[in-house]
Every structure is written in C-alpha cells, then in structure tokens.
Design a protein around this motif. Structure first.
Motif, PDB file in Angstrom:
ATOM      1  N   ARG A 119       7.235   5.663   2.361  1.00  0.00           N
ATOM      2  CA  ARG A 119       8.034   6.435   1.392  1.00  0.00           C
ATOM      3  C   ARG A 119       8.731   7.458   2.340  1.00  0.00           C
ATOM      4  O   ARG A 119       8.307   8.000   3.205  1.00  0.00           O
ATOM      5  N   ARG A 167       3.481  -6.901   1.643  1.00  0.00           N
ATOM      6  CA  ARG A 167       2.172  -7.485   1.956  1.00  0.00           C
ATOM      7  C   ARG A 167       2.143  -8.998   2.363  1.00  0.00           C
ATOM      8  O   ARG A 167       1.473  -9.377   3.216  1.00  0.00           O
ATOM      9  N   LEU A 202       5.051  -0.351   3.976  1.00  0.00           N
ATOM     10  CA  LEU A 202       4.735  -0.548   2.697  1.00  0.00           C
ATOM     11  C   LEU A 202       5.554   0.200   1.808  1.00  0.00           C
ATOM     12  O   LEU A 202       5.341   1.319   1.603  1.00  0.00           O
ATOM     13  N   ASP A 239       2.382   3.307   4.741  1.00  0.00           N
ATOM     14  CA  ASP A 239       3.308   3.979   3.794  1.00  0.00           C
ATOM     15  C   ASP A 239       4.626   4.465   4.220  1.00  0.00           C
ATOM     16  O   ASP A 239       4.993   4.941   5.397  1.00  0.00           O
ATOM     17  N   SER A 277       6.520  -4.161  -2.641  1.00  0.00           N
ATOM     18  CA  SER A 277       5.253  -4.015  -2.091  1.00  0.00           C
ATOM     19  C   SER A 277       4.692  -5.172  -1.775  1.00  0.00           C
ATOM     20  O   SER A 277       4.180  -5.647  -0.700  1.00  0.00           O
ATOM     21  N   LEU A 327       6.262   1.851  -1.400  1.00  0.00           N
ATOM     22  CA  LEU A 327       5.622   2.497  -2.723  1.00  0.00           C
ATOM     23  C   LEU A 327       6.570   3.339  -3.397  1.00  0.00           C
ATOM     24  O   LEU A 327       7.482   3.859  -3.051  1.00  0.00           O
ATOM     25  N   THR A 328       6.287   3.495  -4.607  1.00  0.00           N
ATOM     26  CA  THR A 328       6.609   4.246  -5.521  1.00  0.00           C
ATOM     27  C   THR A 328       6.450   5.744  -5.091  1.00  0.00           C
ATOM     28  O   THR A 328       5.612   6.022  -4.425  1.00  0.00           O
ATOM     29  N   GLY A 370       2.991   6.842  -5.223  1.00  0.00           N
ATOM     30  CA  GLY A 370       2.101   5.911  -4.378  1.00  0.00           C
ATOM     31  C   GLY A 370       1.812   4.686  -5.195  1.00  0.00           C
ATOM     32  O   GLY A 370       0.814   4.097  -4.573  1.00  0.00           O
ATOM     33  N   GLY A 371       2.396   4.381  -6.218  1.00  0.00           N
ATOM     34  CA  GLY A 371       2.079   2.939  -6.755  1.00  0.00           C
ATOM     35  C   GLY A 371       2.859   1.847  -6.369  1.00  0.00           C
ATOM     36  O   GLY A 371       3.843   1.883  -5.299  1.00  0.00           O
ATOM     37  N   GLU A 372       2.587   0.671  -6.477  1.00  0.00           N
ATOM     38  CA  GLU A 372       3.173  -0.716  -5.854  1.00  0.00           C
ATOM     39  C   GLU A 372       4.344  -0.656  -6.808  1.00  0.00           C
ATOM     40  O   GLU A 372       4.429  -0.269  -7.863  1.00  0.00           O
ATOM     41  N   GLN A 373       5.267  -1.564  -6.117  1.00  0.00           N
ATOM     42  CA  GLN A 373       6.539  -1.923  -6.877  1.00  0.00           C
ATOM     43  C   GLN A 373       6.532  -3.214  -6.286  1.00  0.00           C
ATOM     44  O   GLN A 373       5.927  -3.851  -5.419  1.00  0.00           O
TER      45      GLN A 373
END
Length: 140
Positions: A96, A76, A60, A94, A72, A62-63, A66-69
C-alpha cells in the motif's frame, strides 16, 4: 550472502529491485515484460543467476483498509510460482502506498535531472525498490 530481490507484480510488467539485508537499502534493477502475469522467465532466471539472492519479496496489493483485492490473488500466485521454480524463501510485503512513493521519487529524480520522461517505464522497478526497502526495514 545478504542479497534479496524484490518484485512489484503486474500482469503487463513486473518491476525488479535488488536489496541488501545488511544495509537495508534497495535499488531498482529491471522491469520485465509480462504476458497475462507470466514474466520473461529467461530474463528472470538470468537475474537470479547473477545476483544469487537468499530470498525473494513480492509486493502484495491490498485495499486501503488492508483487505484482499483481485490483484492480491495474482501477486500470491506469482509468489508461489517463484517459490516452486527457485526453491527460495518468498515473502509477501504490503505494498500500500508504494506506487505513490515511487511516483514521488521519480518526479524528484526528474526535477534533479537524473531521469527523463522516457524513463517512466522504469517506475515499476522503482516501486519494487520501495517495496523491498519497506520489507528490509521491518525484517532486519
């Protein structure tokens, strides 16, 4: 069975790795061509038939905070399609910093003479292995 398949989802390519829950290790398996985020389903069907995984793990993106982009949502959606198609548990992990880790591993493999520049297309599969290793470490 302790086999798990991991995926580094992308709209043009999807890296695939295989991992073992008992040993918590993973290795790159394949890089699938994708068109608009849809994988080569026939090849994916064959991989699942061959490895018979007990679960699937999708990275997944994430920025850094931890945010969605936008990516993402694609990951999903891919995870939902996998779950519906194969009726297996699908986990999101995650991802990242996995691209950087994969690039560092690839560079080290090149320096050791194990990989060549032309093998760079397999970096997505290496990223999938990094994603899967991270997930396996946190889900013993």
């Amino acid at each position: 069975m302790s086999c798990v398949l991991g995926f580094d989802y992308g709209t043009r390519t999807i890296g695939v790795a295989v991992g073992n829950r008992l040993t918590a290790d993973a290795r790159e398996l394949d890089t699938l061509a994708a068109q608009g985020g849809d994988p080569d389903w026939a090849r994916l069907d064959a991989l699942l038939a061959e490895w018979k995984p007990e679960a699937l793990v999708v990275g997944l993106p994430l920025t850094l905070d931890g945010g969605e982009q936008p990516a993402s949502r694609g990951a999903r959606a891919f995870a939902r399609r996998l779950e519906k198609r194969y009726r297996l548990p699908v986990h999101l992990a995650d991802e990242r910093h996995t691209s950087q880790e994969a690039a560092q591993r690839f560079a080290a493999q090149r320096a050791a003479g194990l990989k060549r520049r032309r093998d760079a297309q397999a970096i997505d599969a290496l990223a999938a292995a990094v994603i899967l290793e991270s997930w396996l470490a946190s889900h013993p």
